[in-house]
Design a protein around this motif. Structure first.
Motif, PDB file in Angstrom:
ATOM      1  N   TRP A 141       0.794  -1.227   0.000  1.00 14.25           N
ATOM      2  CA  TRP A 141       0.000   0.000   0.000  1.00 14.25           C
ATOM      3  C   TRP A 141       0.830   1.282   0.000  1.00 14.25           C
ATOM      4  CZ3 TRP A 141      -4.654   0.794  -1.625  1.00 14.25           C
ATOM      5  CH2 TRP A 141      -5.278   2.012  -1.345  1.00 14.25           C
ATOM      6  N   PRO A 142       2.003   1.361   0.673  1.00 11.72           N
ATOM      7  CA  PRO A 142       2.770   2.615   0.619  1.00 11.72           C
ATOM      8  C   PRO A 142       3.050   3.133  -0.798  1.00 11.72           C
ATOM      9  CG  PRO A 142       3.630   1.243   2.372  1.00 11.72           C
ATOM     10  CD  PRO A 142       2.618   0.413   1.636  1.00 11.72           C
ATOM     11  N   PRO A 143       3.410   2.276  -1.775  1.00 17.46           N
ATOM     12  CA  PRO A 143       3.584   2.809  -3.131  1.00 17.46           C
ATOM     13  C   PRO A 143       2.289   3.333  -3.744  1.00 17.46           C
ATOM     14  CG  PRO A 143       4.690   0.685  -2.912  1.00 17.46           C
ATOM     15  CD  PRO A 143       3.857   0.866  -1.693  1.00 17.46           C
ATOM     16  N   VAL A 144       1.147   2.716  -3.394  1.00 12.64           N
ATOM     17  CA  VAL A 144      -0.142   3.230  -3.873  1.00 12.64           C
ATOM     18  C   VAL A 144      -0.356   4.635  -3.317  1.00 12.64           C
ATOM     19  CG1 VAL A 144      -2.631   2.866  -3.941  1.00 12.64           C
ATOM     20  CG2 VAL A 144      -1.097   0.893  -3.985  1.00 12.64           C
ATOM     21  N   ALA A 145      -0.109   4.784  -2.005  1.00  7.18           N
ATOM     22  CA  ALA A 145      -0.270   6.082  -1.352  1.00  7.18           C
ATOM     23  C   ALA A 145       0.711   7.114  -1.904  1.00  7.18           C
ATOM     24  CB  ALA A 145      -0.070   5.924   0.157  1.00  7.18           C
ATOM     25  N   LYS A 146       1.843   6.657  -2.411  1.00  9.01           N
ATOM     26  CA  LYS A 146       2.841   7.564  -2.973  1.00  9.01           C
ATOM     27  C   LYS A 146       2.486   7.976  -4.404  1.00  9.01           C
ATOM     28  CE  LYS A 146       7.757   7.634  -4.296  1.00  9.01           C
ATOM     29  NZ  LYS A 146       9.015   6.856  -4.306  1.00  9.01           N
ATOM     30  N   LEU A 147       2.023   7.019  -5.201  1.00  9.79           N
ATOM     31  CA  LEU A 147       1.782   7.291  -6.620  1.00  9.79           C
ATOM     32  C   LEU A 147       0.527   8.121  -6.866  1.00  9.79           C
ATOM     33  CD1 LEU A 147       2.786   3.904  -8.300  1.00  9.79           C
ATOM     34  CD2 LEU A 147       3.908   6.121  -8.553  1.00  9.79           C
ATOM     35  N   LEU A 148      -0.530   7.885  -6.100  1.00 12.01           N
ATOM     36  CA  LEU A 148      -1.774   8.608  -6.357  1.00 12.01           C
ATOM     37  C   LEU A 148      -1.603  10.128  -6.249  1.00 12.01           C
ATOM     38  CD1 LEU A 148      -4.437   6.290  -4.658  1.00 12.01           C
ATOM     39  CD2 LEU A 148      -4.042   6.629  -7.100  1.00 12.01           C
ATOM     40  N   PRO A 149      -0.941  10.651  -5.185  1.00 10.95           N
ATOM     41  CA  PRO A 149      -0.748  12.118  -5.138  1.00 10.95           C
ATOM     42  C   PRO A 149       0.212  12.634  -6.207  1.00 10.95           C
ATOM     43  CG  PRO A 149      -0.501  11.134  -2.955  1.00 10.95           C
ATOM     44  CD  PRO A 149      -0.476  10.017  -3.947  1.00 10.95           C
ATOM     45  N   ARG A 150       1.055  11.770  -6.762  1.00  9.37           N
ATOM     46  CA  ARG A 150       1.973  12.210  -7.812  1.00  9.37           C
ATOM     47  C   ARG A 150       1.270  12.338  -9.163  1.00  9.37           C
ATOM     48  NH1 ARG A 150       8.069   9.761  -7.094  1.00  9.37           N
ATOM     49  NH2 ARG A 150       8.534  10.889  -5.177  1.00  9.37           N
ATOM     50  N   TRP A 151       0.206  11.560  -9.359  1.00 11.47           N
ATOM     51  CA  TRP A 151      -0.463  11.541 -10.657  1.00 11.47           C
ATOM     52  C   TRP A 151      -1.813  12.253 -10.649  1.00 11.47           C
ATOM     53  CZ3 TRP A 151       1.512  10.320 -15.258  1.00 11.47           C
ATOM     54  CH2 TRP A 151       2.717   9.604 -15.278  1.00 11.47           C
ATOM     55  N   PHE A 152      -2.348  12.549  -9.464  1.00 13.25           N
ATOM     56  CA  PHE A 152      -3.659  13.192  -9.384  1.00 13.25           C
ATOM     57  C   PHE A 152      -3.580  14.388  -8.453  1.00 13.25           C
ATOM     58  CE2 PHE A 152      -4.392   8.790 -10.526  1.00 13.25           C
ATOM     59  CZ  PHE A 152      -5.320   8.885 -11.553  1.00 13.25           C
ATOM     60  N   SER A 153      -4.271  15.468  -8.834  1.00 15.88           N
ATOM     61  CA  SER A 153      -4.239  16.686  -8.037  1.00 15.88           C
ATOM     62  C   SER A 153      -5.081  16.523  -6.771  1.00 15.88           C
ATOM     63  CB  SER A 153      -4.772  17.857  -8.866  1.00 15.88           C
ATOM     64  OG  SER A 153      -6.175  17.735  -9.028  1.00 15.88           O
ATOM     65  N   PRO A 154      -4.879  17.380  -5.764  1.00 17.93           N
ATOM     66  CA  PRO A 154      -5.656  17.273  -4.518  1.00 17.93           C
ATOM     67  C   PRO A 154      -7.160  17.390  -4.710  1.00 17.93           C
ATOM     68  CG  PRO A 154      -3.742  18.670  -4.182  1.00 17.93           C
ATOM     69  CD  PRO A 154      -3.813  18.394  -5.656  1.00 17.93           C
ATOM     70  N   THR A 155      -7.612  18.029  -5.800  1.00 14.63           N
ATOM     71  CA  THR A 155      -9.046  18.188  -6.025  1.00 14.63           C
ATOM     72  C   THR A 155      -9.679  16.966  -6.698  1.00 14.63           C
ATOM     73  OG1 THR A 155      -8.555  19.336  -8.100  1.00 14.63           O
ATOM     74  CG2 THR A 155      -8.969  20.688  -6.145  1.00 14.63           C
ATOM     75  N   GLU A 156      -8.882  15.959  -7.028  1.00 18.10           N
ATOM     76  CA  GLU A 156      -9.421  14.709  -7.567  1.00 18.10           C
ATOM     77  C   GLU A 156      -8.887  13.494  -6.805  1.00 18.10           C
ATOM     78  OE1 GLU A 156      -8.211  14.547 -11.695  1.00 18.10           O
ATOM     79  OE2 GLU A 156      -6.159  15.141 -11.212  1.00 18.10           O
ATOM     80  N   LEU A 157      -8.037  13.745  -5.808  1.00 14.33           N
ATOM     81  CA  LEU A 157      -7.375  12.661  -5.086  1.00 14.33           C
ATOM     82  C   LEU A 157      -8.360  11.816  -4.283  1.00 14.33           C
ATOM     83  CD1 LEU A 157      -4.677  11.343  -4.419  1.00 14.33           C
ATOM     84  CD2 LEU A 157      -4.389  12.974  -2.559  1.00 14.33           C
TER      85      LEU A 157
END
Length: 448
Positions: A141-157
């Motif tokens: 799960w840590p890589p999932v938590a890392k990749l999502l904010p890198r590829w999606f903005s806070p308004t769609e996270l």
């Protein structure tokens, strides 16, 4: 006149090129966002295929090898302890690693340890191997938590986090269904061997599909792409050399993160308490058969998937990146859902099913937003560890729920257990309310 016309044409051509380049970048970004999201969702679901199978093999191990439930319980307890520690430490390691390689390696390691489980029978063989499984599982799960904010903005996270979180239920449901077919036909070993081979293939699929950052593909960061910050601001915010102690100090000093951690602990008292004790409560207090109670618990999980995505969407679109209000309202609704569930007379199975749906919907919404909030409050170099800390508090809540609810039910009946659940939900509600106005710093700077 001709020269002026020529200059005008050049300006128009230049503007057209800029628009075409922007459109091409937008399309390319969207392609990679979709690719990253479905890869993470299916990839993490595969982690559950080589994790939950041990639970379904327990009855067979008792019958076939004569292991006591206490002995097998120790193996399960060791797994939980190693996983809890690993999630915290691997969160830090993940923050400093290539997420594509780290997650793929974790799934491959999980598959290999699971595969070897099918070729042994000794107690210590199982214990050591399953402890290793817990460690490589904590790399998921840590890589999932890392990749999502890198590829999606806070308004769609929030929305995409809710979608990715569905992987928990999907993976768990698949292995639950498979166990009923595979074990009677091919033996308990097959429940470890067959999912292991499938997960090995998914591990290779992950490595081929994932990419660590948009910049590795020549794209801008998501914040620059969405015009939340400029390139100069991005360079000023670089924290690539953050030490372990500095990360710890940053997390300890984050008041909002502590509120979220405590809220998550109380939330997990309810979530894991319902998952663990609902079948027993439904049978003893509501007169439900095991098949009926099993279907009602399944309704809890299905409603939870919808609740998680709904909460994420609301926090993105309605509350503009604020997770606290959504978590607060969901927890208030959860209190009323628990009271409704508690007061249903025995024999009303449809009403019990509706209550389980409400509880599942409202408990999974904040559970999803806890991870999103941790990502909001952390920098990109500390997000894995921040989410890991919230996970540690979740396991504390799970342990408290397992111990206290059973003791209350034995000594004071199920009424006391429900009062405990409702009290925990109210405390969680208060903790999330403390983060009412908090959101990602980049949104505050952009004044969105």
């Amino acid at each position: 006149m001709t020269q002026t016309t020529h200059m005008t044409d050049q300006i128009i051509d230049s503007e057209v090129q800029v628009i075409e380049h922007k459109t091409k970048n937008d399309q390319l970004y969207r392609y990679w966002q979709i690719r990253i999201l479905y890869s993470l969702t299916f990839g993490y679901a595969a982690f559950y295929l080589v994790r939950q199978n041990f639970n379904f093999a327990l009855p067979v191990l008792v019958d076939e090898y004569g292991y006591t439930r206490t002995e097998l319980g120790y193996i399960a307890a060791v797994w939980q302890v190693v996983y809890g520690i690993g999630k915290f430490l691997n969160g830090y390691i993940s923050d400093r690693s290539n997420a594509r390689k780290f997650m793929s390696l974790g799934l491959l390691g999980s598959a290999l340890t699971c595969l070897l489980m099918g070729f042994g029978s000794g107690y210590w063989f199982f214990t050591v191997l399953w402890a290793l499984n817990a460690w490589v599982q904590s790399m998921g799960w840590p890589p999932v938590a890392k990749l999502l904010p890198r590829w999606f903005s806070p308004t769609e996270l929030g929305t995409v986090w809710g979608i990715a979180n569905v992987s928990h239920q999907v993976g768990g449901a698949i292995i639950a269904v498979l166990s009923g077919f595979i074990i009677p036909l091919y033996g308990w070993q097959s429940l470890f061997i067959l999912p292991a081979f499938f997960s090995l293939m998914i591990g290779c699929f992950l490595y081929e599909r994932l990419r660590d950052t948009p910049q590795s593909l020549g794209l801008e960061s998501i914040e620059v792409h969405r015009k939340l910050i400029s390139r100069e601001e991005e360079n000023d915010n670089d924290d690539s050399d953050v030490s372990f102690l500095a990360v710890i100090r940053t997390l300890v000093q984050s008041r909002n993160l502590w509120y979220v951690c405590l809220g998550n602990m109380f939330l997990y008292i309810v979530r894991m308490g319902v998952l663990t004790w609902a079948p027993t409560f439904l049978k003893e207090s509501k007169g439900a058969e095991f098949v009926t109670s099993g279907l009602q618990v399944a309704a809890f999980d299905i409603a939870g998937m919808i609740g998680g995505i709904t909460a994420g969407w609301l926090s993105d679109k309605v509350f503009k990146g604020r997770r606290g209000p959504v978590s607060f309202f969901f927890m208030v609704a959860l209190v009323f859902a628990l009271i409704y569930f508690w007061t249903i007379p025995a024999g009303h199975h449809y009403m019990n099913a509706i209550a389980m749906i409400f509880v599942g919907f409202f408990v999974y919404g904040p559970q999803v937003l806890v991870g999103v909030a941790a990502a909001d409050f952390a920098s990109k170099k500390t997000v894995g560890m921040a989410v890991g800390v919230t996970g540690t508090f979740a396991y504390i809540g799970s342990a408290l729920s397992g111990i206290i609810v059973g003791w209350l039910a034995d000594n004071y009946g199920w009424n006391a257990g429900f009062i405990f659940f409702i009290g925990a939900a109210i405390l969680s509600c208060i903790c999330f309310a403390m983060t009412w106005s908090a959101r990602a710093a980049v949104l505050e700077k952009a004044k969105i």
